[in-house]
Scaffold this motif. Structure first.
Motif, short mmCIF file in Angstrom:
data_model
loop_
_atom_site.label_atom_id
_atom_site.label_comp_id
_atom_site.label_asym_id
_atom_site.label_seq_id
_atom_site.Cartn_x
_atom_site.Cartn_y
_atom_site.Cartn_z
N TYR A 156 27.42 -29.66 -39.77
CA TYR A 156 26.04 -29.94 -40.19
C TYR A 156 25.08 -28.90 -39.61
N LEU A 157 25.24 -28.58 -38.33
CA LEU A 157 24.37 -27.58 -37.71
C LEU A 157 24.53 -26.23 -38.38
N LYS A 158 25.76 -25.89 -38.71
CA LYS A 158 26.03 -24.61 -39.37
C LYS A 158 25.42 -24.57 -40.76
N ASP A 159 25.63 -25.65 -41.52
CA ASP A 159 25.14 -25.69 -42.90
C ASP A 159 23.62 -25.63 -42.97
N ASN A 160 22.95 -26.15 -41.93
CA ASN A 160 21.49 -26.20 -41.94
C ASN A 160 20.86 -25.11 -41.07
N ASN A 161 21.71 -24.17 -40.60
CA ASN A 161 21.25 -23.02 -39.85
C ASN A 161 20.40 -23.42 -38.64
N LEU A 162 20.89 -24.42 -37.90
CA LEU A 162 20.19 -24.91 -36.71
C LEU A 162 20.87 -24.29 -35.48
N SER A 163 20.35 -23.17 -35.05
CA SER A 163 21.02 -22.41 -34.00
C SER A 163 20.30 -22.42 -32.66
N GLY A 164 19.03 -22.82 -32.65
CA GLY A 164 18.29 -22.81 -31.39
C GLY A 164 18.49 -24.08 -30.58
N THR A 165 17.64 -24.28 -29.58
CA THR A 165 17.70 -25.50 -28.78
C THR A 165 17.28 -26.69 -29.63
N LYS A 166 18.03 -27.77 -29.51
CA LYS A 166 17.81 -28.93 -30.37
C LYS A 166 17.70 -30.20 -29.53
N LEU A 167 16.99 -31.18 -30.07
CA LEU A 167 16.88 -32.49 -29.44
C LEU A 167 17.45 -33.52 -30.41
N LEU A 168 18.52 -34.19 -29.98
CA LEU A 168 19.16 -35.22 -30.79
C LEU A 168 18.75 -36.60 -30.28
N ILE A 169 18.25 -37.44 -31.17
CA ILE A 169 17.88 -38.81 -30.81
C ILE A 169 19.08 -39.69 -31.16
N MET A 170 19.67 -40.28 -30.14
CA MET A 170 20.94 -41.01 -30.30
C MET A 170 20.83 -42.39 -29.67
N ASN A 171 21.05 -43.42 -30.48
CA ASN A 171 20.93 -44.81 -30.02
C ASN A 171 22.32 -45.39 -29.79
N ASN A 172 22.58 -45.90 -28.58
CA ASN A 172 23.91 -46.40 -28.23
C ASN A 172 23.79 -47.50 -27.18
N PRO A 173 24.22 -48.76 -27.52
CA PRO A 173 24.67 -49.28 -28.80
C PRO A 173 23.58 -49.11 -29.86
N ASP A 174 24.02 -49.09 -31.12
CA ASP A 174 23.15 -48.61 -32.18
C ASP A 174 22.39 -49.71 -32.90
N ASN A 175 21.15 -49.40 -33.20
CA ASN A 175 20.31 -50.14 -34.13
C ASN A 175 20.13 -49.21 -35.33
N PRO A 176 20.68 -49.55 -36.51
CA PRO A 176 20.93 -50.91 -37.02
C PRO A 176 22.37 -51.34 -37.12
N THR A 177 23.34 -50.56 -36.66
CA THR A 177 24.74 -50.83 -37.05
C THR A 177 25.53 -51.65 -36.03
N GLY A 178 25.08 -51.70 -34.78
CA GLY A 178 25.84 -52.40 -33.75
C GLY A 178 27.04 -51.63 -33.25
N THR A 179 27.20 -50.37 -33.70
CA THR A 179 28.34 -49.58 -33.27
C THR A 179 28.15 -49.10 -31.83
N LEU A 180 29.27 -48.75 -31.17
CA LEU A 180 29.24 -48.34 -29.76
C LEU A 180 30.21 -47.20 -29.56
N TYR A 181 29.74 -46.13 -28.91
CA TYR A 181 30.60 -44.99 -28.63
C TYR A 181 31.46 -45.25 -27.39
N THR A 182 32.71 -44.83 -27.46
CA THR A 182 33.60 -44.92 -26.30
C THR A 182 33.34 -43.74 -25.37
N GLN A 183 33.86 -43.81 -24.16
CA GLN A 183 33.70 -42.70 -23.22
C GLN A 183 34.36 -41.43 -23.76
#
Length: 429
Positions: A156-183
């Motif tokens: 995704y980063l490559k396709d959208n030419n996002l090469s500089g410093t980026k800020l990702l907003i990441m919700n965990n556990p997630d709203n709206p899905t209730g999903t949870l990332y493992t370690q």
């Protein structure tokens, strides 16, 4: 007079979840019976003695430090050290009037690209727009449990030419899905984040509401590049108290200082009585522990019930691992709904409400899903939390909740899901 509003806010609107809740509350106040599954507010009363502590400090009226009083920041440090096994200084903490305000300030001072995930909480993208940035939306799928995956994220980063410093907003556990990332998943992603210069705002507001006690903070696996975001609104049922906070690693102290400076020009400080009261609440870890264990197991029972009942009629979803939400896909109804002229999710949701008084929110566009995808966000908090909590306390933590707990103690939720289930069955006929 349309030119008074910035061009970048042409399609900007109020927070859809809040507007939805206000509308439904008005209808309920007028005496209508509505199964309200559209708003994610904790159903439980606040912890024992929390209100007394607030009353005790009601006379505190001075302006306090912008970042929060030291006693509160120390209590936050100790709390996360105990529950997340992470270490940081009280000086790394900024306390604000809700985590939402701090996220917005961070976006305003950040220089670089900002990424949000689809699906995601309704306010992330609008906040990006308000801050004058472009929202880069990273897609996910139910097949991937609504999680970003290293290879797809890199592409995704490559396709959208996002090469500089980026800020990702990441919700965990997630709203709206209730999903949870493992370690392991977080560790694999952290390698990509390091390589691709991605700073993570890890919104862990539901971290203490993980059902199997398996939550791992992103700040533990990617400490140098993670801004931990949390607060008291969800696990402590203090949404109206408006207490949130960020924890910044030393390498991102420039961001911390800039956010603190911005805070001094906006909200100034969190209300003094609330800061002193919350500091005392967090220092009473035995009470916090018991409260979390009771409320978590009640929410786990509610989530399991919703997932089971919807699965029985062929409605697919990722089984929630934490939080207040499930994100089911009603694709099984598509052909029958299309025959009725219903092809957009919002139209399906309207039809559902008109026919059953079951209120939910469409996955698109509010949660950044396609408008024709038949996903909804369902908040399984529509029950008497005081009643359920009292019942759990009577049973005791040494014993499990009975199988009929949701039916007997969370009757509004039980009944509403049965109505939704019958609607799906009838639609399929």
């Amino acid at each position: 007079m349309a030119d008074l509003v910035r061009d970048t806010l042409e399609n900007y609107s109020a927070a859809s979840n809040l507007m939805h809740n206000e509308k439904i509350r008005e209808m309920m106040a007028s005496g209508q019976t509505i199964y309200h599954f559209g708003f994610g507010q904790s159903p439980f009363p606040i912890m024992n003695k929390a209100a007394d502590r607030l009353a005790k400090h009601a006379s505190e009226s001075a302006y306090l430090p912008v970042a929060g009083i030291e006693a509160l920041r120390v209590a936050i440090r100790n709390f996360h050290n105990k529950y997340d096994s992470i270490s940081f200084s009280a000086d790394d903490v900024i306390v604000g009037p809700g985590s939402k305000e701090l996220i917005f300030l961070l976006m305003n001072i950040f220089q670089g690209d900002i990424l949000v995930i689809s699906p995601s909480w309704t306010s992330y993208k609008p906040q990006v727009m308000l801050s004058g940035h472009k929202a880069n939306v990273v897609p996910t799928s139910m097949e991937d449990e609504w999680k970003i995956r290293p290879e797809k994220f890199t592409q995704y980063l490559k396709d959208n030419n996002l090469s500089g410093t980026k800020l990702l907003i990441m919700n965990n556990p997630d709203n709206p899905t209730g999903t949870l990332y493992t370690q392991k998943e977080l560790s694999d992603l952290s390698e990509v984040f390091k390589r691709e210069k991605v700073i993570v705002l890890s919104d862990e507001i539901y971290g203490r509401l993980t059902f199997d006690d398996s939550f791992v903070s992103m700040a533990k696996v990617y400490p140098e590049g993670t801004i931990l975001c949390s607060g008291m609104s969800k696990w402590a049922s203090m949404g109206g108290w408006r207490v949130g906070y960020h924890v910044y690693p030393e390498k991102l102290s420039a961001l911390k200082n800039a956010v603190r400076s911005a805070a001094s020009h906006t909200y100034t400080t969190v209300a003094a009585p609330i800061q002193f009261a919350v500091a005392e609440v967090l220092n009473d870890l035995d009470t916090c522990e018991a409260y979390m264990r009771h409320t978590c197991r009640i929410m786990a029972a509610a989530a399991q019930y919703c997932h089971k009942e919807l699965s029985e009629v062929g409605v697919s979803s990722v089984k929630p691992k934490g939080g207040f939400y499930i994100f089911p896909n009603f694709e099984i109804l598509r052909a029958k709904l299309k025959a009725r002229g219903i092809e957009r999710c919002e139209d399906m949701v309207k039809s559902l409400f008109d026919e059953t008084s079951v209120s939910v929110m469409a996955g698109g566009p509010a949660f950044l899903r396609p408008e024709t995808e038949l996903t909804i966000r369902l908040c399984y908090v529509n029950f008497d939390g005081a009643k359920a909590l009292a019942a759990s306390e009577r049973i005791g933590l040494e014993s499990s909740l009975p199988e009929n707990f949701v039916q007997s103690q969370c009757s509004q939720l039980y009944d509403g899901i049965q109505v939704l289930k019958q609607w799906a069955k009838k639609t399929l006929e």
